[in-house]
Write a protein that holds these residues in place. Structure first.
Motif, mmCIF file in Angstrom:
data_model
loop_
_atom_site.group_PDB
_atom_site.id
_atom_site.type_symbol
_atom_site.label_atom_id
_atom_site.label_comp_id
_atom_site.label_asym_id
_atom_site.label_seq_id
_atom_site.Cartn_x
_atom_site.Cartn_y
_atom_site.Cartn_z
ATOM 1 N N TYR A 66 0.541 -0.678 0.088
ATOM 2 C CA TYR A 66 0.061 -0.248 -0.323
ATOM 3 C C TYR A 66 0.665 0.950 -0.084
ATOM 4 C CZ TYR A 66 -2.802 -3.740 1.816
ATOM 5 O OH TYR A 66 -3.339 -5.006 2.041
ATOM 6 N N VAL A 67 0.776 2.326 -1.050
ATOM 7 C CA VAL A 67 1.543 3.559 -1.339
ATOM 8 C C VAL A 67 0.063 4.301 -0.626
ATOM 9 C CG1 VAL A 67 3.022 5.004 -2.641
ATOM 10 C CG2 VAL A 67 3.004 2.400 -2.418
ATOM 11 N N GLY A 68 0.229 5.359 0.704
ATOM 12 C CA GLY A 68 -0.601 6.540 0.245
ATOM 13 C C GLY A 68 0.191 7.466 1.832
ATOM 14 N N ARG A 69 -1.092 8.743 2.331
ATOM 15 C CA ARG A 69 -0.942 9.262 3.242
ATOM 16 C C ARG A 69 -1.396 8.243 4.292
ATOM 17 N NH1 ARG A 69 -3.500 13.686 5.644
ATOM 18 N NH2 ARG A 69 -1.768 15.589 5.544
ATOM 19 N N VAL A 70 -0.527 8.460 5.333
ATOM 20 C CA VAL A 70 -0.435 8.063 6.519
ATOM 21 C C VAL A 70 -1.108 8.655 7.518
ATOM 22 C CG1 VAL A 70 1.604 8.622 7.407
ATOM 23 C CG2 VAL A 70 0.433 5.589 7.834
ATOM 24 N N ALA A 71 -2.242 7.871 8.769
ATOM 25 C CA ALA A 71 -2.637 8.778 9.909
ATOM 26 C C ALA A 71 -1.923 7.982 10.784
ATOM 27 C CB ALA A 71 -4.277 8.847 10.015
ATOM 28 N N VAL A 72 -1.091 8.684 12.341
ATOM 29 C CA VAL A 72 -0.405 7.828 12.865
ATOM 30 C C VAL A 72 -1.506 7.618 14.544
ATOM 31 C CG1 VAL A 72 1.986 9.113 11.864
ATOM 32 C CG2 VAL A 72 0.323 9.637 14.007
ATOM 33 N N ARG A 73 -1.378 6.411 14.673
ATOM 34 C CA ARG A 73 -1.660 6.702 16.428
ATOM 35 C C ARG A 73 -0.287 6.282 17.156
ATOM 36 N NH1 ARG A 73 -4.956 8.500 13.239
ATOM 37 N NH2 ARG A 73 -6.932 7.534 12.960
ATOM 38 N N ALA A 74 -1.147 6.301 18.565
ATOM 39 C CA ALA A 74 -0.072 6.053 19.050
ATOM 40 C C ALA A 74 0.468 4.622 19.990
ATOM 41 C CB ALA A 74 -0.648 6.505 20.961
ATOM 42 N N SER A 75 -0.699 3.532 19.078
ATOM 43 C CA SER A 75 -0.577 2.412 19.378
ATOM 44 C C SER A 75 0.816 2.030 18.607
ATOM 45 C CB SER A 75 -1.959 1.233 19.595
ATOM 46 O OG SER A 75 -2.087 1.971 17.989
ATOM 47 N N GLY A 76 1.134 1.937 17.477
ATOM 48 C CA GLY A 76 1.932 2.468 16.615
ATOM 49 C C GLY A 76 1.455 1.435 15.065
ATOM 50 N N TYR A 77 -0.220 1.368 15.375
ATOM 51 C CA TYR A 77 -0.903 1.181 14.062
ATOM 52 C C TYR A 77 -1.659 1.742 13.140
ATOM 53 C CZ TYR A 77 -0.047 -4.519 15.969
ATOM 54 O OH TYR A 77 0.981 -5.154 16.269
ATOM 55 N N PHE A 78 -1.065 1.894 11.846
ATOM 56 C CA PHE A 78 -1.482 3.490 11.227
ATOM 57 C C PHE A 78 -2.699 2.852 10.564
ATOM 58 C CE2 PHE A 78 3.525 4.057 11.885
ATOM 59 C CZ PHE A 78 3.306 4.472 13.474
ATOM 60 N N ASN A 79 -3.177 3.788 10.235
ATOM 61 C CA ASN A 79 -4.590 3.805 8.749
ATOM 62 C C ASN A 79 -3.038 4.397 7.324
ATOM 63 O OD1 ASN A 79 -6.143 2.867 10.560
ATOM 64 N ND2 ASN A 79 -6.908 5.200 10.879
ATOM 65 N N ILE A 80 -3.765 3.594 6.415
ATOM 66 C CA ILE A 80 -3.632 4.798 5.267
ATOM 67 C C ILE A 80 -4.263 5.183 4.200
ATOM 68 C CG2 ILE A 80 -1.844 4.494 2.920
ATOM 69 C CD1 ILE A 80 0.046 2.289 4.923
ATOM 70 N N GLN A 81 -4.669 6.168 3.728
ATOM 71 C CA GLN A 81 -5.279 6.390 2.964
ATOM 72 C C GLN A 81 -4.820 6.214 1.364
ATOM 73 O OE1 GLN A 81 -8.226 8.864 3.510
ATOM 74 N NE2 GLN A 81 -8.841 8.150 1.535
ATOM 75 N N LEU A 82 -5.946 6.046 0.301
ATOM 76 C CA LEU A 82 -5.789 5.131 -0.146
ATOM 77 C C LEU A 82 -6.637 5.789 -1.822
ATOM 78 C CD1 LEU A 82 -4.758 1.639 0.050
ATOM 79 C CD2 LEU A 82 -2.807 3.341 0.141
ATOM 80 N N GLY A 83 -6.536 6.754 -2.073
ATOM 81 C CA GLY A 83 -8.006 8.175 -2.562
ATOM 82 C C GLY A 83 -8.359 8.046 -1.699
ATOM 83 N N LYS A 84 -9.677 7.354 -2.394
ATOM 84 C CA LYS A 84 -10.887 6.921 -1.490
ATOM 85 C C LYS A 84 -11.228 5.803 -0.843
ATOM 86 C CE LYS A 84 -13.466 8.980 -5.009
ATOM 87 N NZ LYS A 84 -14.165 9.084 -6.112
ATOM 88 N N GLU A 85 -10.231 5.297 -0.145
ATOM 89 C CA GLU A 85 -10.391 3.759 0.189
ATOM 90 C C GLU A 85 -9.775 4.487 1.513
ATOM 91 O OE1 GLU A 85 -9.598 -1.214 0.438
ATOM 92 O OE2 GLU A 85 -8.880 0.326 -1.300
ATOM 93 N N VAL A 86 -9.838 3.679 2.855
ATOM 94 C CA VAL A 86 -9.074 4.243 3.843
ATOM 95 C C VAL A 86 -8.408 2.100 4.712
ATOM 96 C CG1 VAL A 86 -7.902 4.516 6.509
ATOM 97 C CG2 VAL A 86 -9.132 5.879 4.651
ATOM 98 N N VAL A 87 -7.041 1.690 4.380
ATOM 99 C CA VAL A 87 -6.644 0.565 5.262
ATOM 100 C C VAL A 87 -6.374 0.413 6.238
ATOM 101 C CG1 VAL A 87 -4.903 -0.988 5.146
ATOM 102 C CG2 VAL A 87 -5.860 0.055 2.521
ATOM 103 N N GLN A 88 -7.013 0.385 7.635
ATOM 104 C CA GLN A 88 -6.701 0.604 9.020
ATOM 105 C C GLN A 88 -5.827 -0.717 9.551
ATOM 106 O OE1 GLN A 88 -10.426 0.783 10.405
ATOM 107 N NE2 GLN A 88 -10.873 2.899 9.640
ATOM 108 N N GLY A 89 -5.566 -0.100 10.266
ATOM 109 C CA GLY A 89 -4.048 -1.112 10.912
ATOM 110 C C GLY A 89 -2.795 -1.990 10.466
ATOM 111 N N ILE A 90 -2.499 -0.785 10.275
ATOM 112 C CA ILE A 90 -1.221 -1.253 9.578
ATOM 113 C C ILE A 90 -0.021 -1.066 10.279
ATOM 114 C CG2 ILE A 90 0.771 -1.567 7.645
ATOM 115 C CD1 ILE A 90 -1.950 -2.464 7.187
#
Length: 435
Positions: free
Chosen positions: A387-411
């Motif tokens: 996955y290549v996209g814009r990341v949203a960080v979380r304190a737990s270390g499991y991030f969300n990645i924005q892929l255009g109109k889709e969001v992949v959670q828990g990476i």
């Protein structure tokens, strides 16, 4: 898209094709300078040894989206499109954030809790003041003009100065308006009506059909040509209404009648926004030191229809100003969304303005910040893949990645590799211009 090229000292030279950029990188003659927009830096060449051609950056300012096009001008008047951009503004978010902040401060004063004293009694607005949501549009547009000028040898600018001339539309007999005479007559008014009525028939809501200019109060009964008396109707509805009074024609649809009568006197909000910021934007563009061509929206639409170019914000920018023909416009458009760089707010609030939960006290988590462009390679599991996209960080270390109109959670951060640091913008490709 054309690839931006810099010399060994960081000065811009002529952009090249993707194939040539790939060969330069494979042969070790260049390094990657930036990923989005993609730019390379030569290691064995300077700008003095490169031949430069005239490049023009064209702009189509809008209230929500500003289209940009980098074109190469030939001697025969042909504009060769090299790059297309659409800058998506965040004026609405800024306005809502200021409204929320104002409400919370007022609530704290009403509760007599800890608050900052009001300052609205001793403030003076300087000449040329714009609301923050409008100033953002000007500053973001100028910022991207300066960025592109750092990556490409731009020699001139073109911008759409007058999109809708409200005075000329309210008084069609006014003198001294050049584009109301000759070939461009009526283009401003038609485009205004299309934007105001949503490009559909006001009587049957049909879309994607030829629309005709409709007089709400018929000319035969003394109606005027002012924009406040004009709408859009398909041919069957226009012929069916004819010279009837609109109240008689829509007596069986009172809800539609009330909506039309209320909307016909209401000016277009986007037109007011563009008209408010047009001179501030023009003066800011002149401060760059480049020659600026100012054109009207009527000429833009005339060029687009004459050349058979589809309507998008970026392709509207291609058609701004004087031009004979256009080539190479079937390119993907890079959408640049203004996302900001976070806020100082450390808690959320409920509908009463009271604190609700707490946010992180630091922006960086495991070396990543919200807004960074990352590549995540997950080897196994339900989310296996790249996955290549814009990341949203979380304190737990499991991030969300924005892929255009889709969001992949828990990476997990362990699978993420930095591609490009956050710069306050999100990037994606829009393929509408090549359809």
């Amino acid at each position: 898209m054309a690839v931006f090229v810099l010399d060994r000292y960081g000065k811009p030279v002529m952009p090249c094709t993707e194939k040539r950029a790939r060969l330069l990188l494979e042969r070790g003659r260049a390094r990657v300078h930036r990923v989005l927009p993609f730019a390379i830096r030569l290691i064995d060449c300077t700008v003095d040894s490169c031949a430069l051609q005239p490049l023009r950056l064209k702009l189509d300012p809008g209230s929500k989206i500003t289209g940009m096009a980098l074109v190469r001008e030939k001697d025969d008047g042909v504009a060769v499109v090299m790059n297309l951009f659409e800058v998506i503004h965040r004026g609405r978010q800024i306005s809502e954030a200021l409204t929320a902040r104002r409400s919370m401060r007022r609530a704290r004063r009403g509760r007599k809790t800890r608050y900052r004293a009001p300052r609205f009694l001793n403030r003076k607005r300087p000449a040329g003041w714009l609301a923050p949501s409008l100033q953002h549009r000007v500053e973001t547009t100028v910022a991207w003009v300066k960025r592109i000028c750092r990556w490409a040898p731009v020699t001139a600018l073109s911008t759409e100065l007058v999109r809708f001339d409200m005075q000329a539309m309210e008084n069609p007999d006014i003198d001294g308006v050049d584009y109301q005479q000759g070939t461009l007559a009526g283009y401003e008014l038609r485009e205004y009506l299309l934007e105001k009525w949503g490009r559909k028939c006001i009587y049957c809501d049909k879309e994607n059909v030829p629309l005709q200019v409709e007089h709400i109060h018929a000319r035969a009964n003394g109606g005027s040509n002012r924009s406040s008396n004009l709408g859009l109707a398909c041919q069957p509805c226009n012929q069916k209404k004819a010279a009837k009074d609109i109240r008689e024609f829509l007596k069986k649809e009172p809800a539609r009648l009330a909506r039309i009568l209320a909307h016909v006197k209401r000016p277009l909000k986007d037109a007011a926004t563009v008209n408010t910021t047009r001179w501030a934007l023009l003066n800011s563009l002149k401060s760059t030191g480049l020659p600026v061509e100012a054109a009207s929206g009527g000429r833009t639409k005339y060029n687009r229809i004459r050349l058979g170019v589809p309507k998008t914000h970026a392709l509207d920018a291609v058609c701004v100003g004087k031009m004979e023909s256009v080539a190479g416009w079937t390119r993907p458009t890079l959408a640049i969304r203004a996302a900001g760089r976070g806020s100082y707010q450390r808690t959320r609030t409920d509908k009463y303005g009271l604190p609700r939960g707490f946010l992180m006290r630091k922006k960086s988590v495991r070396g990543f910040q919200t807004g960074d462009m990352v590549r995540a390679s997950v080897p196994s599991g339900k989310k296996a893949g790249t996955y290549v996209g814009r990341v949203a960080v979380r304190a737990s270390g499991y991030f969300n990645i924005q892929l255009g109109k889709e969001v992949v959670q828990g990476i997990s951060y362990r699978h993420c590799t930095m591609v490009q640091r956050a710069d306050g913008y999100g990037y994606s490709f829009n393929m509408d211009s090549i359809m």
